[in-house]
Motif scaffolding. Structure first.
Motif, PDB file in Angstrom:
ATOM      1  N   GLN A  97      14.496 -66.815 -16.016  1.00  0.00           N
ATOM      2  CA  GLN A  97      13.326 -66.384 -15.792  1.00  0.00           C
ATOM      3  C   GLN A  97      12.978 -64.591 -16.087  1.00  0.00           C
ATOM      4  O   GLN A  97      14.105 -63.910 -16.129  1.00  0.00           O
ATOM      5  CB  GLN A  97      13.225 -66.229 -14.079  1.00  0.00           C
ATOM      6  CG  GLN A  97      11.873 -66.016 -13.618  1.00  0.00           C
ATOM      7  CD  GLN A  97      10.758 -66.878 -13.849  1.00  0.00           C
ATOM      8  OE1 GLN A  97      11.107 -68.063 -14.275  1.00  0.00           O
ATOM      9  NE2 GLN A  97       9.705 -66.508 -13.825  1.00  0.00           N
ATOM     10  N   PHE A 122      10.295 -69.713 -26.063  1.00  0.00           N
ATOM     11  CA  PHE A 122      10.357 -68.222 -26.455  1.00  0.00           C
ATOM     12  C   PHE A 122      11.322 -67.766 -27.590  1.00  0.00           C
ATOM     13  O   PHE A 122      11.305 -66.585 -27.850  1.00  0.00           O
ATOM     14  CB  PHE A 122      10.810 -67.375 -25.089  1.00  0.00           C
ATOM     15  CG  PHE A 122       9.725 -67.285 -23.912  1.00  0.00           C
ATOM     16  CD1 PHE A 122       8.606 -68.013 -24.276  1.00  0.00           C
ATOM     17  CD2 PHE A 122      10.008 -67.078 -22.743  1.00  0.00           C
ATOM     18  CE1 PHE A 122       7.553 -67.895 -23.052  1.00  0.00           C
ATOM     19  CE2 PHE A 122       9.296 -67.231 -21.575  1.00  0.00           C
ATOM     20  CZ  PHE A 122       7.999 -67.574 -21.936  1.00  0.00           C
ATOM     21  N   ILE A 169       4.270 -64.318 -24.011  1.00  0.00           N
ATOM     22  CA  ILE A 169       4.268 -65.397 -23.258  1.00  0.00           C
ATOM     23  C   ILE A 169       3.017 -66.305 -23.237  1.00  0.00           C
ATOM     24  O   ILE A 169       2.930 -67.132 -23.248  1.00  0.00           O
ATOM     25  CB  ILE A 169       4.838 -64.969 -21.817  1.00  0.00           C
ATOM     26  CG1 ILE A 169       6.357 -64.440 -21.834  1.00  0.00           C
ATOM     27  CG2 ILE A 169       4.556 -66.080 -20.768  1.00  0.00           C
ATOM     28  CD1 ILE A 169       6.816 -63.995 -20.481  1.00  0.00           C
TER      29      ILE A 169
END
Ligand code: GUN
Length: 288
Positions: A97, A122, A169
């Protein structure tokens, strides 16, 4: 006329029901999809996201493991844990996270995750694969937006799409996915001159800037599809102070747009749904 609501709760429930069926099928073959979530520090928003991700897995019949570390953790400990999880065949997805505490090098952590378990999409290699149209895990929020557009019968091919926000993101992968779907894409950000000139041209307007109710009806082309990725609190002194709101001023935009996502209940639920979908896909690839 009032815009059509693109209902992320309803779409998310449909997709999660299909996912739960597929999870049962792969479990019958002896494979239980498993997501590992790593949380470092005590950011309250991150804690809520992580809780929802773990709960989403369990509801879909998947396994989920969670590792929590204090804010002052030595990055090496987390990197060692990631190496252990990369080598564990029962783990299909690994998610760290964000944001991470300042002693961490974000890029180093994201790239320590195996490309094949990078269900957030990512890792630089997944980003590169996405940009070249190769098979990749797509980042969950933009992937969810594409599903909402498809379910809402919004024509992407040939559309003028404007993305506000250039984060790794949301904004950048969003622009990539829209380009691949045939849109003509403009990415706007804090340095953009005359933002309104861009937003008024958009057939599809995606807003991910983190500023409450920033986009107003006068900035939107009549009939446009407006997708609100924002998740903010209504500032003090305004009606409904403290309640959740997006980056779009829903009250004024809904009278101009042709379709709009609400906040809450639009993009938000789709993000976790696409994370579950990526985890299932990873497990299916591993079982091939
Ligand atoms: N922080 C905010 N959004 C995200 C996300 O989609 N994934 C991760 N890992 N961290 C986030």
């Amino acid at each position: 006329m009032s815009a059509r609501i693109l209902d992320g709760n309803a779409l998310s429930a449909d997709v999660r029901a299909q996912l739960a069926e597929s999870v049962q099928q792969i479990k019958a073959r002896g494979v239980t999809p498993c997501l590992v979530v790593i949380l470092v520090g005590d950011n309250p928003a991150s804690a809520v996201y992580v809780r929802n991700k773990v709960a989403g897995c369990e509801k879909a019949g998947m396994r989920s493991l969670r590792f929590d570390y204090p804010a002052d953790t030595d990055p090496k400990l987390v990197l060692d844990k990631i190496a252990e999880l990369n080598a564990d065949d029962t783990v299909h997805g690994i998610l760290v996270q964000l944001p991470l505490p300042p002693q961490f090098e974000e890029k180093e952590v994201l790239e320590a995750i195996s490309v094949d378990k990078d269900v957030d999409g990512f890792h630089a290699e997944n980003v590169g694969r996405l940009s070249q149209g190769q098979r990749a895990f797509f980042p969950c929020t933009p992937h969810g937006v594409m599903k909402l557009l498809a379910a809402g019968d919004i024509d992407v091919s040939g559309a003028d799409a404007v993305v506000i926000g250039r984060s790794n993101i949301v904004g950048k992968p969003m622009a990539m996915l829209l380009t691949q779907a045939g849109a003509t894409v403009t990415v706007c950000h804090s340095k953009t001159r005359d933002l309104t000139a861009h937003t008024r041209r958009a057939d599809i307007l995606i807003v991910a800037i983190g500023r409450p109710m920033f986009i107003t009806g006068d900035m939107v082309k009549p009939g446009a599809a407006v997708i609100d990725v924002g998740m903010n609190r209504i500032p003090a002194g305004l009606p409904n102070e403290g309640k959740l709101c997006g980056d779009v001023d829903f009250a004024s935009v809904k009278d101009v747009a042709g379709a709009i996502t609400p906040v809450p209940g639009g993009v938000g639920p789709m993000t976790i749904t696409m994370l579950l979908a990526n985890t299932l896909e990873s497990a299916q690839r591993a079982a091939e």
